[in-house]
Design an enzyme around this catalytic site. Structure first.
Site, PDB file in Angstrom:
ATOM      1  N   SER A 126       0.836  -1.199   0.000  1.00 46.75           N
ATOM      2  CA  SER A 126       0.000   0.000   0.000  1.00 46.75           C
ATOM      3  C   SER A 126       0.880   1.262   0.000  1.00 46.75           C
ATOM      4  O   SER A 126       1.694   1.443  -0.896  1.00 46.75           O
ATOM      5  CB  SER A 126      -0.974  -0.040   1.183  1.00 46.75           C
ATOM      6  OG  SER A 126      -1.963   0.940   1.048  1.00 46.75           O
ATOM      7  N   ASP A 146      -8.410  -5.070  -4.942  1.00 45.73           N
ATOM      8  CA  ASP A 146      -7.736  -4.106  -4.066  1.00 45.73           C
ATOM      9  C   ASP A 146      -8.622  -2.915  -3.702  1.00 45.73           C
ATOM     10  O   ASP A 146      -8.497  -2.335  -2.624  1.00 45.73           O
ATOM     11  CB  ASP A 146      -6.483  -3.570  -4.764  1.00 45.73           C
ATOM     12  CG  ASP A 146      -5.196  -4.016  -4.084  1.00 45.73           C
ATOM     13  OD1 ASP A 146      -5.190  -4.172  -2.869  1.00 45.73           O
ATOM     14  OD2 ASP A 146      -4.194  -4.207  -4.795  1.00 45.73           O
ATOM     15  N   HIS A 196      -7.732  -5.414  -0.362  1.00 48.39           N
ATOM     16  CA  HIS A 196      -6.496  -4.684  -0.087  1.00 48.39           C
ATOM     17  C   HIS A 196      -5.847  -5.243   1.174  1.00 48.39           C
ATOM     18  O   HIS A 196      -6.505  -5.440   2.195  1.00 48.39           O
ATOM     19  CB  HIS A 196      -6.830  -3.201   0.098  1.00 48.39           C
ATOM     20  CG  HIS A 196      -5.643  -2.311   0.110  1.00 48.39           C
ATOM     21  ND1 HIS A 196      -4.727  -2.258  -0.919  1.00 48.39           N
ATOM     22  CD2 HIS A 196      -5.195  -1.413   1.040  1.00 48.39           C
ATOM     23  CE1 HIS A 196      -3.796  -1.372  -0.643  1.00 48.39           C
ATOM     24  NE2 HIS A 196      -4.049  -0.855   0.544  1.00 48.39           N
TER      25      HIS A 196
END
Length: 551
Positions: A212, A337, A452
């Site tokens: 991320s 995601d 995610h």
């Protein structure tokens, strides 16, 4: 006979533990450090160092500086506090300004390890949250590097860096140029390069990897000219420097908003005032507005992020990939995601009884396209609904929202970065992946793929450390990912190294721009081509052709 065999094994384990290799106290540039050593299996051991300072306690809104050192032997046995940051509810702060510490896991056999590959992890958290140890449940820390180190025979390093207002507030000029969190990361990587040999590591074989915002940071670190010669390889998991949330284009505006909230002026005295103001107040002033909707998606609210400062990031990121021409690179995303963000913007997505309307999808398409105007918003909606038919079902509509946010926020920027890395490569190799192991969250829809951060539990070997929480197929995924990741760290090729892999992962630059679809059923059919090419073409060519709208 069986009794004698049992006695023999017990004696071997005892002798192995008693005679296990260990570094003991290690001399670093700041002084001696002493960690802990323990057995992790038959004739396998782990030296663990926690809380080693890699820089001095940082000055507020200033670059990190070297640590002055210490007398005696530093007991490096406990994680340090995280850098000061908002709590999850954004009602208070946690952590400390004195936070620039790192942690090291060193695998050992009967003899002390030497010249091992080094893997340095950078955590995510939207540049607002996070710490080098990760989330914790009953002392089971998410970013514990032991499984990676043991299974892949690599040294693992994690560290803290400043986040939120303390890490990324910028005035857009020399008063407070910003990027302090990126400079902290650079300082940690530099410290590892200078000191890791004393721990048995190879300073010329450092791989950085992250997820991320940490993944985006990895990309920034390899394209920044400041890291020349420090990094050999890199892995980006769901984020690159080209993501729409990776660069703050108007830092002065948000710096002034924070200053006003804490009672500071917005003129030439602003930075001096912010530096003497209670850091908790400045951190709280950097809250993210979570009351988002289809018309105001959360991706446009992440404004405490890196800036083009003319120094660490000297120019637009897409012009800097030449700096990574000799750095091997893996980059990829999770197949859904964008789900975590889509559910904040349109909460009905996770509610099986609720309907997500076509009007909401159109509003979201318009909002995501706002920098290119109304016509671009219409084009985006049409591109994602072209296969709906006259009466799309509820599931198709909800999946479309997730696909749109996944593509816009993560997948398309990552594919673009892969093309740029491959095009600029000299000696470097480029690899692409899609992680598609379905989420284990029971309340999610049946059609749900990998959300995610879902891959982190597998990269860090949680199916092995907490086996009762997983099925055998999850241990397969974890074994595969650790093998590919650590082979890559060793050799620059995820297929070649100490660990066996289920299928050969081809380079991205091979004909067809190939990628590996990672899940528990990896086989030859998992090697695929041209990931979501139509949508990548739409965003990078058709959408990009619309003139930019000044807001």
């Amino acid at each position: 006979m069986m009794m004698m065999l049992g006695v023999f094994i017990s004696a071997a384990l005892f002798l192995g533990t008693a005679q296990g290799a260990s570094l003991g106290a290690v001399l670093t540039e700041g002084g001696m450090v002493q960690g802990k050593s323990h057995s992790v299996g038959l004739l396998r051991y782990m030296d663990v160092f926690k809380g080693i300072p890699f820089a001095a306690p940082p000055g507020r809104l200033q670059k990190p500086v070297p640590h002055p050192g210490w007398e005696g032997v530093l007991k490096a046995t406990e994680y340090s506090k995280r850098c000061i940051q908002l709590n999850l509810l954004q009602t208070d702060t946690m952590g400390s300004e004195d936070c620039l510490y790192l942690n090291i896991w060193v695998p050992q056999g009967k003899t002390v390890s030497y010249n091992l590959p080094v893997m340095v992890f950078i955590y995510g958290g939207g540049f607002l949250l996070g710490g080098g140890q990760g989330a914790n449940f009953l002392d089971n820390y998410l970013y514990d590097g032991e499984e990676i180190a043991d299974r892949g025979n690599v040294i693992v390093v994690t560290f803290n860096y400043r986040v939120g207002s303390m890490g990324f507030l910028s005035t857009g000029d020399a008063d407070a140029p910003g990027n302090y969190g990126l400079w902290d990361q650079h300082a940690a990587i530099s410290w590892v390069h200078r000191n890791i040999k004393a721990f048995g590591g190879n300073p010329d074989n450092i791989t950085i990897f992250g997820e991320s915002a940490g993944s985006t940071s990895v990309n920034f670190q390899i394209i920044s000219p400041k890291n020349k010669g420090l990094i050999r390889r890199a892995i980006s998991q769901s984020g690159v420097a080209l993501c729409p949330w990776a660069i703050n284009r108007n830092p002065r505006k948000f710096a002034e908003e924070i200053a006003k909230k804490v009672g500071c002026p917005t003129d030439s005295g602003m930075v001096a005032c912010l530096r003497r103001t209670d850091p908790k107040a400045v951190t709280l002033a950097g809250k993210v507005r979570l009351a988002t909707s289809a018309t105001e998606p959360i991706v446009h609210n992440l404004y405490l992020s890196p800036v083009i400062d003319g120094d660490f990031i000297p120019d637009e990121p897409d012009t800097l990939f030449g700096n990574a021409a000799d750095i091997d690179y893996i980059a990829g995303v999770n197949d859904m995601d964008g789900h975590i963000f889509a559910t904040l913007d349109i909460p009905s997505i996770n509610n099986a009884l609720a309907t997500t309307t076509e009007e909401e999808v159109q509003a979201l398409a318009t909002a995501l396209s706002k920098d290119r105007g109304q016509d671009a918003g219409i084009a985006t909606f049409q591109e994602y609904t072209v296969n709906w038919g006259s009466k799309p079902n509820k599931e198709d509509i909800k999946k479309t929202v997730v696909e749109m946010e996944t593509d816009y926020i993560f997948l398309v920027p990552t594919q673009t970065a892969l093309y740029l890395h491959s095009d600029n490569a000299k000696s470097a190799r480029t690899y692409s992946y899609l992680f598609s192991e379905s989420s284990r969250i029971p309340i999610f829809p049946l059609w749900m793929g990998a959300d995610h951060a879902d891959e982190l539990q597998y990269v860090f070997g949680k199916p092995f450390t907490t086996p009762l929480g997983y099925f055998p197929r999850h241990r397969d995924v974890s074994k595969y990912m650790i093998a590919y990741w650590t082979n890559f760290a060793q050799t620059g090729n995820p297929n070649t190294g100490e660990s066996k892999v289920p299928v050969t992962w081809p380079e991205f630059s091979n004909p067809g721009h190939q990628y590996l679809d990672i899940n528990n059923k990896i086989n030859t059919n998992s090697v695929k081509k041209m990931l979501r090419t139509r949508l990548v073409y739409y965003w990078t060519t058709v959408f990009a052709s619309y003139p930019t709208v000044r807001n």
